[in-house]
Design a protein around this motif. Structure first.
Motif, PDB file in Angstrom:
ATOM      1  N   ALA A 239       0.831  -1.203   0.000  1.00 53.31           N
ATOM      2  CA  ALA A 239       0.000   0.000   0.000  1.00 53.31           C
ATOM      3  C   ALA A 239       0.868   1.257   0.000  1.00 53.31           C
ATOM      4  CB  ALA A 239      -0.929  -0.007   1.212  1.00 53.31           C
ATOM      5  N   LEU A 240       1.974   1.229   0.756  1.00 49.01           N
ATOM      6  CA  LEU A 240       2.888   2.371   0.767  1.00 49.01           C
ATOM      7  C   LEU A 240       3.538   2.541  -0.602  1.00 49.01           C
ATOM      8  CD1 LEU A 240       4.232   4.612   2.410  1.00 49.01           C
ATOM      9  CD2 LEU A 240       6.001   2.960   3.077  1.00 49.01           C
ATOM     10  N   ASP A 241       3.874   1.439  -1.243  1.00 54.47           N
ATOM     11  CA  ASP A 241       4.455   1.485  -2.578  1.00 54.47           C
ATOM     12  C   ASP A 241       3.488   2.140  -3.569  1.00 54.47           C
ATOM     13  OD1 ASP A 241       6.654   0.361  -4.509  1.00 54.47           O
ATOM     14  OD2 ASP A 241       4.750  -0.284  -5.389  1.00 54.47           O
ATOM     15  N   GLU A 242       2.214   1.808  -3.465  1.00 54.08           N
ATOM     16  CA  GLU A 242       1.212   2.386  -4.353  1.00 54.08           C
ATOM     17  C   GLU A 242       1.095   3.900  -4.145  1.00 54.08           C
ATOM     18  OE1 GLU A 242      -1.683   2.881  -7.165  1.00 54.08           O
ATOM     19  OE2 GLU A 242      -0.449   1.112  -6.780  1.00 54.08           O
ATOM     20  N   VAL A 243       1.113   4.345  -2.890  1.00 58.44           N
ATOM     21  CA  VAL A 243       1.055   5.777  -2.611  1.00 58.44           C
ATOM     22  C   VAL A 243       2.281   6.485  -3.179  1.00 58.44           C
ATOM     23  CG1 VAL A 243       1.152   7.499  -0.774  1.00 58.44           C
ATOM     24  CG2 VAL A 243      -0.423   5.572  -0.584  1.00 58.44           C
ATOM     25  N   ALA A 244       3.448   5.884  -3.022  1.00 58.92           N
ATOM     26  CA  ALA A 244       4.687   6.498  -3.501  1.00 58.92           C
ATOM     27  C   ALA A 244       4.701   6.613  -5.027  1.00 58.92           C
ATOM     28  CB  ALA A 244       5.886   5.694  -3.030  1.00 58.92           C
ATOM     29  N   ARG A 245       4.058   5.702  -5.721  1.00 55.87           N
ATOM     30  CA  ARG A 245       4.031   5.745  -7.185  1.00 55.87           C
ATOM     31  C   ARG A 245       3.060   6.794  -7.725  1.00 55.87           C
ATOM     32  NH1 ARG A 245       1.980   1.404  -9.145  1.00 55.87           N
ATOM     33  NH2 ARG A 245       1.865  -0.032  -7.388  1.00 55.87           N
ATOM     34  N   SER A 246       2.104   7.198  -6.912  1.00 58.30           N
ATOM     35  CA  SER A 246       1.079   8.122  -7.406  1.00 58.30           C
ATOM     36  C   SER A 246       1.184   9.524  -6.801  1.00 58.30           C
ATOM     37  CB  SER A 246      -0.312   7.555  -7.111  1.00 58.30           C
ATOM     38  OG  SER A 246      -0.476   7.287  -5.722  1.00 58.30           O
ATOM     39  N   HIS A 247       2.142   9.769  -5.913  1.00 59.05           N
ATOM     40  CA  HIS A 247       2.310  11.086  -5.299  1.00 59.05           C
ATOM     41  C   HIS A 247       3.793  11.435  -5.209  1.00 59.05           C
ATOM     42  CE1 HIS A 247      -1.676   9.789  -3.817  1.00 59.05           C
ATOM     43  NE2 HIS A 247      -1.966  11.078  -3.717  1.00 59.05           N
ATOM     44  N   ASP A 248       4.054  12.717  -5.002  1.00 61.99           N
ATOM     45  CA  ASP A 248       5.430  13.153  -4.741  1.00 61.99           C
ATOM     46  C   ASP A 248       5.725  12.919  -3.267  1.00 61.99           C
ATOM     47  OD1 ASP A 248       7.913  14.315  -4.679  1.00 61.99           O
ATOM     48  OD2 ASP A 248       7.180  16.386  -4.751  1.00 61.99           O
ATOM     49  N   LEU A 249       5.838  11.640  -2.916  1.00 65.11           N
ATOM     50  CA  LEU A 249       5.990  11.264  -1.512  1.00 65.11           C
ATOM     51  C   LEU A 249       7.402  11.584  -1.042  1.00 65.11           C
ATOM     52  CD1 LEU A 249       4.643  10.025   0.942  1.00 65.11           C
ATOM     53  CD2 LEU A 249       5.426   7.786   0.185  1.00 65.11           C
ATOM     54  N   GLN A 250       7.490  12.393   0.015  1.00 75.23           N
ATOM     55  CA  GLN A 250       8.789  12.782   0.554  1.00 75.23           C
ATOM     56  C   GLN A 250       9.003  12.287   1.981  1.00 75.23           C
ATOM     57  OE1 GLN A 250       9.579  16.985  -0.074  1.00 75.23           O
ATOM     58  NE2 GLN A 250       8.665  16.941  -2.114  1.00 75.23           N
TER      59      GLN A 250
END
Length: 476
Positions: A239-250
């Motif tokens: 789930a964290l991987d999916e968020v990182a792929r769709s946002h500029d996760l910093q």
């Protein structure tokens, strides 16, 4: 001493609680009650006098706040002993003397009907007396002076004291130069976020149930705050991987050692899996460790991923929240960034507070006090678990709150409202989710060790009665 004084009735005009106050004061003045004598329990005295328990509890509270009575955890309420002058050369005394009252706040548990369980209230284990004594020492001879701005050099003894306080914490290699002092843990989080975030639409990932301060600190910096699905072991790596792929996760912000609000724990294997995701997408991991009571079960992210692990903690849950002393430690190569942000924000902590921190965290009694706080919390936790019995309660030793999943028939908002009607304030699951997220039917019960154990148990019993009797109908 045991309970000897047994009045039968109260007389006189005005509110009944004031009549009870007058009756007890008269008993002390005429010798019927002597110093150190135990008073009857609230319910017993209420029954004998023909008044409600709340009336007697209010009278006891007023007399305790004025120093006439004193209350001790698990033992009851007593006529206060005469004030004594603490000996600075003697071991730290436990704060059970009723004359230790300041600004209307008791430093010892007292009888009360209303019990606030919004946030943990620490038990008294000698820290208040120690802090008062050290404040007096600082006032007499402030090492940093009282006419200068805070400085990095002047704060070095306090940073060294933090290093000693954190001894044994699995953080990886760090020195006093890596420690950044903050005004509590929440301020530490804000400083870390400001050190990391950049760009127009940065994103912060948080657990779908998480400490509200993560969300608030992120929103203040105009970051997108994204909840991530979790299971019993914490955030799910996929789930964290999916968020990182769709946002500029910093930033991924988490509390792996003591998850707030569920009291959960993230095992090492899960932490390592989350580190792999962070390295894959190159974002930072910020660990909030404010609820760990100096008992660690797994390495911190700063040890597992020293190039991207940030650590934030404070003294609020182990010694006192009043001083607002916190600290943040980032990756070694990012220390200058964190230090610069802290200095640009407020120049540093007030110099008297720095001097106090330097003395407090290296005092020979501090470990004993911290252990006393931990054991005090555990006694209240055990009582709560025993009373709540077969209900779905998540709890752990060394964690000052419980997570209660409500039975069929109760929703979190309605249960909190009903609990407040019974004099008990608790937090709904809705406070731990993002605004547009669905919350489970659950509540968090923070341990209030600032009231006598029997008062706390009585409050938990009132919650138990509510759980046993859910409303017949739920509004749709």
């Amino acid at each position: 001493m045991g309970t000897i004084w047994q009045p039968d009735q109260i007389d006189g005009p005005g509110p009944k609680y004031k009549a009870v106050v007058t009756m007890i004061r008269n008993g002390i003045s005429n010798g019927a009650l002597s110093a150190g004598e135990k008073l009857p329990p609230v319910r017993e005295l209420a029954w004998k006098l023909g008044v409600t328990p709340g009336t007697v509890a209010r009278a006891y509270t007023m007399l305790t706040e004025s120093g006439t009575l004193q209350a001790e955890v698990g033992r009851g309420t007593f006529v206060a002993l005469p004030p004594t002058t603490p000996d600075r050369n003697s071991p730290i005394e436990m704060d059970v003397i009723a004359h230790h009252v300041h600004q209307g706040t008791k430093n010892y548990p007292a009888d009360t009907y209303a019990v606030n369980m919004f946030s943990p209230h620490l038990p008294s284990a000698g820290q208040a007396t120690l802090i008062r004594n050290l404040m007096a020492e600082v006032a007499q001879d402030p090492a940093s002076g009282v006419m200068h701005y805070p400085s990095r050099t002047g704060a070095r003894p306090a940073r060294e004291a933090v290093v000693k306080w954190l001894a044994g914490t699995p953080l990886g290699s760090f020195t006093e130069a890596d420690v950044i002092l903050s005004h509590g843990g929440q301020n530490g989080l804000s400083l870390v976020f400001q050190s990391i975030l950049q760009g127009r639409r940065p994103a912060i990932a948080i657990e779908e149930l998480s400490y509200p301060g993560f969300r608030r600190a992120g929103e203040l910096l105009r970051a997108d705050v994204i909840p991530v699905a979790m299971d019993k072991d914490g955030v799910i790596p996929e789930a964290l991987d999916e968020v990182a792929r769709s946002h500029d996760l910093q930033i991924f912000c988490t509390s792996p050692e003591v998850h707030n609000p569920t009291a959960g724990f993230t095992p090492v294997a899960r932490r390592e899996a989350l580190v792999k995701v962070a390295r894959k997408h190159d974002f930072q991991i910020v660990e909030d460790d404010c609820y760990r009571m100096r008992v660690e079960r797994a390495p911190a992210y700063r040890m597992l991923a020293p190039e991207r692990g940030w650590y934030v903690s404070s003294l609020a849950k182990t010694l006192t929240p009043a001083l607002r002393i916190g600290f943040a430690i980032g990756p070694r190569q990012r220390t200058p960034d964190l230090r610069r942000v802290a200095e640009y924000n407020c120049f540093g902590l007030a110099t008297p507070l720095i001097d106090l921190c330097a003395k407090l965290l290296v005092h020979p009694d501090i470990d004993t006090i911290a252990e006393g706080t931990r054991q005090g919390f555990n006694a209240y936790v055990q009582s709560a678990v025993n009373i709540l019995g077969g209900y779905d309660v998540a709890w752990r030793t060394n964690v000052p709150f419980l997570w209660l999943s409500l039975p069929v028939g109760w929703r979190a908002g309605a249960f909190c409202q009903a609990a407040e009607g019974q004099g008990v304030q608790i937090r709904s699951a809705e406070e731990f989710v993002c605004r547009d997220a669905r919350a489970p039917h659950a509540v968090r019960l923070a341990i209030n060790a600032g009231v006598a154990l029997h008062s706390f148990e009585d409050a938990i019993m009132r919650l138990r009665h509510l759980l046993d009797s859910p409303p017949e109908q739920l509004s749709v």
